[in-house]
Structures are given as structure tokens and as C-alpha cells.
Design a protein around this motif. Structure first.
Motif, PDB file in Angstrom:
ATOM      1  N   GLN A  50       0.848  -1.196   0.000  1.00 55.40           N
ATOM      2  CA  GLN A  50       0.000   0.000   0.000  1.00 55.40           C
ATOM      3  C   GLN A  50       0.880   1.241   0.000  1.00 55.40           C
ATOM      4  OE1 GLN A  50      -2.595   0.267   3.354  1.00 55.40           O
ATOM      5  NE2 GLN A  50      -3.761   1.932   2.503  1.00 55.40           N
ATOM      6  N   GLU A  51       0.807   2.014  -1.047  1.00 56.79           N
ATOM      7  CA  GLU A  51       1.490   3.296  -1.187  1.00 56.79           C
ATOM      8  C   GLU A  51       2.974   3.233  -0.821  1.00 56.79           C
ATOM      9  OE1 GLU A  51      -0.675   6.270   0.909  1.00 56.79           O
ATOM     10  OE2 GLU A  51      -2.517   5.870  -0.164  1.00 56.79           O
ATOM     11  N   GLY A  52       3.704   2.281  -1.393  1.00 55.00           N
ATOM     12  CA  GLY A  52       5.141   2.198  -1.195  1.00 55.00           C
ATOM     13  C   GLY A  52       5.564   1.533   0.108  1.00 55.00           C
ATOM     14  N   THR A  53       4.626   0.975   0.838  1.00 55.10           N
ATOM     15  CA  THR A  53       4.942   0.278   2.079  1.00 55.10           C
ATOM     16  C   THR A  53       4.451  -1.153   1.979  1.00 55.10           C
ATOM     17  OG1 THR A  53       4.659   2.330   3.322  1.00 55.10           O
ATOM     18  CG2 THR A  53       4.657   0.299   4.584  1.00 55.10           C
ATOM     19  N   LEU A  54       5.300  -2.100   2.403  1.00 54.80           N
ATOM     20  CA  LEU A  54       4.940  -3.513   2.418  1.00 54.80           C
ATOM     21  C   LEU A  54       4.523  -3.889   3.833  1.00 54.80           C
ATOM     22  CD1 LEU A  54       8.032  -4.878   0.474  1.00 54.80           C
ATOM     23  CD2 LEU A  54       5.805  -4.300  -0.465  1.00 54.80           C
TER      24      LEU A  54
END
Length: 85
Positions: A50-54
Motif C-alpha cells: 500500500q502506497e510504497g509500504t509492504l
């Protein structure tokens, strides 16, 4: 000469029908692979992006780990989603 023309048209028509069958079968295989359902596994971990975060989520314990989507970042323990622990 007329029989030869008719024979050529019949041959072309049959060739087009056979080629259409191959193309239709190939497109059907592609559609089946796109619409394929995910298989259930015994793995209790799920990965969410989600939005560059795992986020890695343990469905058994409720533990969540997160990291940014960069090669040098490390996994950090986040919060529990299930309050039983």
C-alpha cells in the motif's frame, strides 16, 4: 477453370475456419489464466502493498510487520491486529 476456382475458395474457407479455431482456443486459454482463482495454501502469512509500504500479516497471531519498498529497508514489527496476545 471454374472448378479450380471453387476448389481454391473451399480450401481457403476451410483454412480460415481452422485458423479461427486455433486463435479462439488460444484466447480462451489466456482468459482462463487471467480469471484463475488463487489457490488456498497452508501459509499463514499475507503480503499487502500500500502506497510504497509492504505489510506482512500473520493470520494466526495477528502480528504485523512493515517496511518501505526499498532494497535497504528492514522489517519492523508493527502492532497486533488481534488483541488476544
Amino acid at each position: 477453370m471454374e472448378k479450380r476456382k471453387n476448389g481454391i475458395f473451399i480450401f481457403l474457407g476451410i483454412s480460415i475456419l481452422i485458423a479461427g479455431g486455433f486463435i479462439g482456443g488460444g484466447l480462451s486459454d489466456v482468459a482462463d489464466s487471467i480469471n484463475q482463482q488463487d489457490e488456498e495454501t497452508d501459509d499463514s502469512y499475507r503480503l499487502i502493498v500500500q502506497e510504497g509500504t509492504l505489510y506482512m500479516y500473520d493470520t494466526v497471531t495477528g502480528q504485523v510487520w512493515r517496511k518501505t519498498d526499498t532494497p535497504d529497508s528492514e522489517w519492523e514489527a508493527d502492532e497486533y491486529l488481534i488483541d488476544d496476545y
